[in-house]
Each structure stands twice: as structure tokens, then as C-alpha cells.
Design an enzyme around this catalytic site. Structure first.
Site, PDB file in Angstrom:
ATOM      1  N   SER A  45       0.825  -1.216   0.000  1.00  0.00           N
ATOM      2  CA  SER A  45       0.000   0.000   0.000  1.00  0.00           C
ATOM      3  C   SER A  45       0.854   1.259   0.000  1.00  0.00           C
ATOM      4  CB  SER A  45      -0.947   0.002   1.213  1.00  0.00           C
ATOM      5  OG  SER A  45      -1.764  -1.132   1.220  1.00  0.00           O
ATOM      6  N   GLY A 254      -4.864   0.759  -0.283  1.00  0.00           N
ATOM      7  CA  GLY A 254      -4.753  -0.451  -1.097  1.00  0.00           C
ATOM      8  C   GLY A 254      -5.103  -1.730  -0.361  1.00  0.00           C
ATOM      9  N   GLU A 255      -4.439  -1.985   0.759  1.00  0.00           N
ATOM     10  CA  GLU A 255      -4.602  -3.262   1.450  1.00  0.00           C
ATOM     11  C   GLU A 255      -5.323  -3.201   2.788  1.00  0.00           C
ATOM     12  OE1 GLU A 255      -0.594  -5.394  -0.358  1.00  0.00           O
ATOM     13  OE2 GLU A 255      -0.489  -4.195   1.458  1.00  0.00           O
ATOM     14  N   PRO A 256      -5.268  -2.113   3.544  1.00  0.00           N
ATOM     15  CA  PRO A 256      -5.952  -2.113   4.846  1.00  0.00           C
ATOM     16  C   PRO A 256      -7.434  -2.512   4.805  1.00  0.00           C
ATOM     17  CG  PRO A 256      -4.493  -0.229   4.690  1.00  0.00           C
ATOM     18  CD  PRO A 256      -4.486  -0.874   3.332  1.00  0.00           C
ATOM     19  N   TYR A 258      -8.836  -4.740   3.273  1.00  0.00           N
ATOM     20  CA  TYR A 258      -8.950  -6.194   3.099  1.00  0.00           C
ATOM     21  C   TYR A 258      -9.539  -6.857   4.344  1.00  0.00           C
ATOM     22  CZ  TYR A 258      -7.207 -10.853   1.697  1.00  0.00           C
ATOM     23  OH  TYR A 258      -7.087 -12.171   1.358  1.00  0.00           O
TER      24      TYR A 258
END
Length: 324
Positions: A45, A254-256, A258
Site C-alpha cells: 500500500s 490499497g490493502e488495509p 482487506y
């Protein structure tokens, strides 16, 4: 590099913002080792922040060289910008700049801030077949001062759906020889269109009042804007190894998000618990004592909670669904 996550859009916006020119003047090209031979991969991210900070550093170098040719007021008009570029080029000023941002603290202290977010998800499960429908998901996410809200909301939605696959469908299996058996969509189930929540809401937490960065940009000119953003020249940046804090007050998306999909998993556990309760009340196996009921409240559901795992966990005999 740009792989569909909106990096080019954010970089173009950052360049236009720092230079004070219209977005129409910003052109982008694909990432190539012919230009940057030692760039890193996209991950963690971090690509938006590092790419934007690098282009801001490059813009600061250009503005320093163009300082004698630009008017005192900022931002310049289009005609003033074009005139400054033409004059500088005629006098042999280098109008190409390389920006570099490689924070060394990512190796010693990789996380410089916290991201706060929450999700509320409602799921519906057919306890006979194990089929699950995500009825709704509402997400509230702290992206700081988002570099691009539309891009970031898309990233949040995509990460959440990817998380649904992790928690509910994507099981990896191997045979006794260690060979992967779930090597196609017949056995391995990534999330599809029907797995997306029927109602999907994403809200970005409103950012704090405009920071000193934007006020400096509007009233203090190019030098003040550069000072407030704390960017350095390429040489200084290499010596310093980066800076702490946020890039233009933004946070990663981007990824948190998830992990927010765990809300669907816990909703599924609640649905299984409720299905068990309904069966107990209407079943024909007699009343269960309090100890058995308390034990059944603890639902052990494997991750990923595939259809097979759901049906096994519900543990309601098929005979209970036969109409007599």
C-alpha cells in the site's frame, strides 16, 4: 507501477498541483527500466505515496530552475507558464528533472501512521445448501486527505471484495504428494460478481480543516508551498533517506480495507448460530439442556468458510427440512 490502481491519476494530479498548471498539460508514460532502472514493485500500500512524493521532489527541482522566469504570484496563468518555459528553454535551462523517494525508515519502522476504519455487513445464509448472500456492507474509512476520493473508494471496494474471497471462498488444497489440486476455478473459487454486496456503501471520513499546505499554496507562493510540504531536493532527499508523516496528508487505501471483510465472516457465524437456534426450537429431537445450548453458542468455523465448511458447521440433519 500502474496496474489499474490509479497511480497515474494521482501522480498527474500531484504534478499539476505542485507546478500550478492544468491537468491537461500533464502527460504520463508507462513505467520502464529505461527511465528508472532500480524501482521497486508495487506492494505494501505504499506505491501511491512513494510515487507522488517522488514527482513532488522532481517538480520542486523544476520550480527552482524556473524561479527567475515565473511571476511572483502563484499559480501562474497558462500564458505565463508557457512564456516562462519558452524563455528558460531559450536560455539553455535544463527542463528535465528526476524525483526520487526511497524512505529508509520503511526498513526500520515501516508504518508511520495508523488507519482507522469500520465495516457493518449483513449476510443471509441458506442453512440447507450453505449458500451465502452478502446483503449489504457499509464501510467508513479514514483516508486522511484523499489524493483522489474516486480512486480510493474503488480501492476500498476492491480490497473488501478480495477479502470476501479470503474469508468465504478461496480454499487452497494439496494432495498427498504436495501437488496443488485447487488449480482452476472448478476447485478454487475467487469472488465473482454475485459475491459483491447487494448494497455497498463506502464513506471517507471527512478530512480535518485545510492544512497549512493548502493555505500556503494559495497565499504564500511557490517557495512557501515547497517549505510546507517539507520536500527536499533530490540530493538532500538521498542523504536524509525520506521523511516521516503523510504525503500531502493522505493515507493508504490499497490493502488495509482487506481485513474489513472479516465482518462478513462474523456475520456468517451469527447466521449459523441463528439457524441452529431456529432448528432447536422447531426440531423433533427433544429439548436440549442448558449446558448443550451454551456449548453450541461457540461456533467453530474454518477460514475460508467455504460451502462445505458452512454446511458441516451448521450440523442440521437434512431430515429436518423434509416436509411431512
Amino acid at each position: 507501477c500502474e496496474v489499474g490502481q490509479g497511480i497515474h491519476t494521482k501522480v498527474a494530479q500531484a504534478a499539476a498541483f505542485r507546478l500550478g498548471v492544468p491537468m491537461a498539460l500533464i502527460k504520463l508514460a508507462p513505467t520502464t527500466t529505461g527511465k528508472i532502472p532500480n524501482s521497486t514493485g508495487t506492494g505494501g500500500s505504499s506505491t501511491s505515496e512513494t510515487a507522488v512524493e517522488a514527482v513532488l521532489n522532481a517538480c520542486d527541482l523544476l520550480l527552482t530552475r524556473l524561479e527567475p522566469y515565473l511571476p511572483p504570484s502563484f499559480p501562474p496563468s497558462l500564458s505565463e507558464w508557457q512564456s516562462a518555459i519558452a524563455t528558460a528553454a531559450a536560455e539553455g535551462v535544463c527542463l528535465a528533472a528526476e524525483g526520487w523517494f526511497a524512505p529508509t525508515h520503511r526498513r526500520t519502522k515501516p508504518f508511520q501512521y495508523y488507519i482507522y476504519c469500520a465495516a457493518l455487513t449483513e449476510v443471509e445464509m441458506d442453512i440447507l445448501t450453505g449458500e451465502v448472500t452478502v446483503l449489504s456492507s457499509s464501510i467508513v474509512y479514514d483516508a486522511g486527505r484523499s489524493l483522489n476520493p474516486m480512486v480510493d473508494i474503488g480501492q476500498i471496494e476492491g480490497a473488501f471484495v478480495q477479502g470476501l474471497g479470503y474469508y468465504l471462498t478461496e480454499r487452497v488444497d494439496f494432495d498427498e504428494h504436495g501437488r496443488l489440486t485447487s488449480n482452476g476455478t472448478w476447485m478454487y473459487k475467487p469472488p465473482g460478481v454475485r459475491d459483491i454486496p447487494l448494497e455497498f456503501n463506502v464513506t471517507l471520513v471527512p478530512p480535518p480543516p485545510p492544512s497549512s499546505l493548502s493555505s500556503a499554496t494559495s497565499s504564500g507562493g511557490r517557495a512557501a508551498a515547497g517549505t510546507q510540504s517539507k520536500t527536499k531536493s533530490r540530493e538532500e532527499g538521498e542523504k536524509e533517506g525520506g521523511k516521516d508523516g503523510l504525503v500531502l496528508s493522505s493515507k493508504a487505501t490499497g490493502e488495509p480495507p482487506y481485513m474489513l471483510a472479516s465482518s462478513a465472516y462474523f456475520g456468517l457465524i451469527g447466521a449459523i448460530r441463528e439457524g441452529r437456534r431456529e432448528w432447536r426450537e422447531g426440531g423433533k429431537d427433544g429439548e436440549k439442556d442448558e449446558e448443550e445450548e451454551e456449548e453450541e453458542e461457540e461456533i467453530a468455523l474454518s477460514i475460508p468458510a467455504t460451502i462445505e465448511e458452512r454446511v458441516k458447521t451448521v450440523d442440521v440433519p437434512v431430515a429436518a427440512f423434509v416436509l411431512t
